[in-house]
Design a protein around this motif. Structure first.
Motif, PDB file in Angstrom:
ATOM      1  N   GLY A  85     -27.935  36.163 -18.382  1.00  0.00           N
ATOM      2  CA  GLY A  85     -27.538  35.453 -19.586  1.00  0.00           C
ATOM      3  C   GLY A  85     -27.936  33.990 -19.496  1.00  0.00           C
ATOM      4  N   PHE A  86     -27.533  33.215 -20.499  1.00  0.00           N
ATOM      5  CA  PHE A  86     -27.924  31.803 -20.560  1.00  0.00           C
ATOM      6  C   PHE A  86     -27.575  31.086 -19.257  1.00  0.00           C
ATOM      7  N   HIS A  87     -28.559  30.435 -18.640  1.00  0.00           N
ATOM      8  CA  HIS A  87     -28.351  29.717 -17.392  1.00  0.00           C
ATOM      9  C   HIS A  87     -29.355  28.564 -17.291  1.00  0.00           C
ATOM     10  N   PRO A  88     -29.051  27.537 -16.488  1.00  0.00           N
ATOM     11  CA  PRO A  88     -29.904  26.347 -16.434  1.00  0.00           C
ATOM     12  C   PRO A  88     -30.861  26.361 -15.239  1.00  0.00           C
ATOM     13  N   HIS A  89     -31.889  25.509 -15.309  1.00  0.00           N
ATOM     14  CA  HIS A  89     -32.773  25.206 -14.179  1.00  0.00           C
ATOM     15  C   HIS A  89     -33.189  23.744 -14.270  1.00  0.00           C
ATOM     16  N   ARG A  90     -33.503  23.166 -13.131  1.00  0.00           N
ATOM     17  CA  ARG A  90     -34.113  21.831 -13.078  1.00  0.00           C
ATOM     18  C   ARG A  90     -34.975  21.742 -11.808  1.00  0.00           C
ATOM     19  N   GLY A  91     -36.108  21.027 -11.911  1.00  0.00           N
ATOM     20  CA  GLY A  91     -36.894  20.678 -10.734  1.00  0.00           C
ATOM     21  C   GLY A  91     -37.933  21.683 -10.286  1.00  0.00           C
ATOM     22  N   ILE A  92     -38.094  22.786 -11.045  1.00  0.00           N
ATOM     23  CA  ILE A  92     -39.012  23.854 -10.633  1.00  0.00           C
ATOM     24  C   ILE A  92     -39.773  24.385 -11.845  1.00  0.00           C
ATOM     25  N   GLU A  93     -40.758  25.238 -11.546  1.00  0.00           N
ATOM     26  CA  GLU A  93     -41.357  26.118 -12.548  1.00  0.00           C
ATOM     27  C   GLU A  93     -41.042  27.552 -12.131  1.00  0.00           C
ATOM     28  N   THR A  94     -40.659  28.391 -13.095  1.00  0.00           N
ATOM     29  CA  THR A  94     -40.419  29.801 -12.799  1.00  0.00           C
ATOM     30  C   THR A  94     -41.564  30.622 -13.379  1.00  0.00           C
ATOM     31  N   VAL A  95     -42.041  31.573 -12.571  1.00  0.00           N
ATOM     32  CA  VAL A  95     -43.115  32.473 -12.986  1.00  0.00           C
ATOM     33  C   VAL A  95     -42.551  33.890 -12.974  1.00  0.00           C
ATOM     34  N   THR A  96     -42.395  34.483 -14.143  1.00  0.00           N
ATOM     35  CA  THR A  96     -41.829  35.825 -14.269  1.00  0.00           C
ATOM     36  C   THR A  96     -42.937  36.800 -14.616  1.00  0.00           C
ATOM     37  N   PHE A  97     -43.153  37.785 -13.755  1.00  0.00           N
ATOM     38  CA  PHE A  97     -44.172  38.814 -13.967  1.00  0.00           C
ATOM     39  C   PHE A  97     -43.459  40.140 -14.202  1.00  0.00           C
ATOM     40  N   VAL A  98     -43.790  40.816 -15.304  1.00  0.00           N
ATOM     41  CA  VAL A  98     -43.144  42.084 -15.640  1.00  0.00           C
ATOM     42  C   VAL A  98     -43.988  43.231 -15.087  1.00  0.00           C
ATOM     43  N   ILE A  99     -43.402  43.993 -14.180  1.00  0.00           N
ATOM     44  CA  ILE A  99     -44.089  45.147 -13.589  1.00  0.00           C
ATOM     45  C   ILE A  99     -43.920  46.371 -14.488  1.00  0.00           C
TER      46      ILE A  99
ATOM     47  N   THR B 298     -32.594  49.593 -21.782  1.00  0.00           N
ATOM     48  CA  THR B 298     -33.741  49.716 -20.882  1.00  0.00           C
ATOM     49  C   THR B 298     -33.502  48.908 -19.606  1.00  0.00           C
ATOM     50  N   ILE B 299     -34.347  49.195 -18.610  1.00  0.00           N
ATOM     51  CA  ILE B 299     -34.358  48.460 -17.351  1.00  0.00           C
ATOM     52  C   ILE B 299     -35.729  47.816 -17.202  1.00  0.00           C
ATOM     53  N   ALA B 300     -35.765  46.551 -16.850  1.00  0.00           N
ATOM     54  CA  ALA B 300     -37.033  45.852 -16.618  1.00  0.00           C
ATOM     55  C   ALA B 300     -37.212  45.622 -15.121  1.00  0.00           C
ATOM     56  N   HIS B 301     -38.383  45.979 -14.620  1.00  0.00           N
ATOM     57  CA  HIS B 301     -38.739  45.734 -13.222  1.00  0.00           C
ATOM     58  C   HIS B 301     -39.589  44.472 -13.194  1.00  0.00           C
ATOM     59  N   THR B 302     -39.088  43.421 -12.555  1.00  0.00           N
ATOM     60  CA  THR B 302     -39.743  42.114 -12.619  1.00  0.00           C
ATOM     61  C   THR B 302     -39.839  41.448 -11.252  1.00  0.00           C
ATOM     62  N   LEU B 303     -40.770  40.505 -11.162  1.00  0.00           N
ATOM     63  CA  LEU B 303     -40.831  39.537 -10.071  1.00  0.00           C
ATOM     64  C   LEU B 303     -40.639  38.158 -10.685  1.00  0.00           C
ATOM     65  N   GLN B 304     -39.804  37.333 -10.063  1.00  0.00           N
ATOM     66  CA  GLN B 304     -39.719  35.943 -10.501  1.00  0.00           C
ATOM     67  C   GLN B 304     -39.903  35.022  -9.306  1.00  0.00           C
ATOM     68  N   LEU B 305     -40.922  34.160  -9.420  1.00  0.00           N
ATOM     69  CA  LEU B 305     -41.258  33.200  -8.386  1.00  0.00           C
ATOM     70  C   LEU B 305     -40.836  31.807  -8.825  1.00  0.00           C
ATOM     71  N   TRP B 306     -40.218  31.052  -7.924  1.00  0.00           N
ATOM     72  CA  TRP B 306     -39.911  29.648  -8.187  1.00  0.00           C
ATOM     73  C   TRP B 306     -40.948  28.795  -7.469  1.00  0.00           C
ATOM     74  N   VAL B 307     -41.662  27.978  -8.247  1.00  0.00           N
ATOM     75  CA  VAL B 307     -42.641  27.038  -7.705  1.00  0.00           C
ATOM     76  C   VAL B 307     -42.015  25.648  -7.729  1.00  0.00           C
ATOM     77  N   ASN B 308     -41.962  25.011  -6.581  1.00  0.00           N
ATOM     78  CA  ASN B 308     -41.359  23.680  -6.515  1.00  0.00           C
ATOM     79  C   ASN B 308     -42.233  22.668  -7.241  1.00  0.00           C
ATOM     80  N   LEU B 309     -41.603  21.720  -7.901  1.00  0.00           N
ATOM     81  CA  LEU B 309     -42.331  20.630  -8.540  1.00  0.00           C
ATOM     82  C   LEU B 309     -42.354  19.409  -7.616  1.00  0.00           C
ATOM     83  N   PRO B 310     -43.454  18.659  -7.601  1.00  0.00           N
ATOM     84  CA  PRO B 310     -43.481  17.416  -6.818  1.00  0.00           C
ATOM     85  C   PRO B 310     -42.391  16.461  -7.294  1.00  0.00           C
TER      86      PRO B 310
END
Length: 282
Positions: free
Chosen positions: A59-73, A113-125
């Motif tokens: 559900g609704f949630h926050p992030h700061r300082g990163i980029e998230t990369v979500t790949f749907v398998i 439905t069920i989603a099979h995903t990968l989510q990568l966090w890439v650190n920001l400088p």
């Protein structure tokens, strides 16, 4: 005259294949392929989770300082954020979200439905951690792709040869999706100092001259150098075919502080992130 620097031949340095655990929501399974305690080793990649997610899990949630990369398998993900952006990514697509100075979002599969995903966090400088948030939906059919000689390469981010992805990066990151048939060989040249890993989506692959084996659902970190130069990576299929993701990026070598969904450089910045979030400044 200086002698040319030797080319690093990439091999598998480490294989990660953690156990799956059941979540607190019915139908949810997950595992951490990259985790916070290993942040210095994985730099600039600080976390990667694999999930089988039902609706309502994220559900609704926050992030700061990163980029998230979500790949749907498998399946699909519907997403929306606090800036009013919304969209859907299907199997084989990805979403590149810059959290930057702060954003709230939610990601859910369609009801039932069920989603099979990968989510990568890439650190920001450090200099980019307060960047303006943005979304990029990376539809596989619209990305640069090359097929031939038993290999198909799709460029989600960065470049492969003369193919350049339109994806915008605050930190240059290569993301390739590759399919290799048993008659083909994937070859890639990139900086020897890049930290890089391979995640196998289907089948099994052999990496480097020794044919280091990496099987489906395994993540293999590649050897790298601390000295500038070039490196060569060769991957072939073990069996009829293999499909994998390759990620590569330069380590930031900056302090890392974690605070739930926030990744900053100091604990004081983490506390400020929580203060800003509670004050509604995301």
């Amino acid at each position: 005259m200086n002698a040319p620097k030797p080319i690093l031949v990439r091999k598998v340095a480490r294989i990660d294949d953690p156990r799956f655990v059941s979540g607190q929501v019915a139908g949810h399974r997950a595992r951490r392929l990259i985790d916070a305690p290993d942040a210095a080793f994985g730099d600039p990649f600080v976390l990667m989770a694999e999930d089988w997610a039902p609706q309502g899990l994220f559900g609704f949630h926050p992030h700061r300082g990163i980029e998230t990369v979500t790949f749907v398998i498998e399946g699909a993900i519907e997403h929306r954020d606090s800036a009013g952006y919304e969209g859907v990514i299907q199997a084989g697509d990805a979403q590149w979200m810059t959290a930057g100075r702060g954003i709230q979002h939610e990601e859910n599969p369609p009801a039932g439905t069920i989603a099979h995903t990968l989510q990568l966090w890439v650190n920001l400088p450090a200099a980019e951690k307060m960047a303006v948030p943005r979304y990029q939906d990376l539809v596989a059919s619209a990305l640069p792709v090359r097929s031939g000689d038993g290999v198909e390469i799709r460029v989600f981010s960065g470049a492969y040869g003369d193919m350049i992805s339109p994806t915008l990066n605050h930190l240059p990151v290569t993301m390739l999706e590759v399919r290799v048939e048993n008659s083909g060989a994937f070859r890639h040249s990139f900086a020897a100092t890049d930290n890089a890993f391979v995640y196998v989506l289907e089948g099994a692959v052999e990496i480097g001259p020794a044919g280091d084996l990496l099987e489906a659902s395994q993540l293999g970190w590649l050897t790298r150098s601390e000295e500038p130069g070039s490196s060569e990576l060769t991957i072939t299929a073990r069996g009829t075919a293999g499909r994998f993701l390759l990620f590569a990026g330069q380590p930031l070598r900056e302090p890392i502080a974690f605070g739930g969904p926030f990744v900053m450089n100091t604990q004081a910045e983490i506390q400020q992130a929580f203060t800003d979030y509670r004050a509604g400044r995301f």
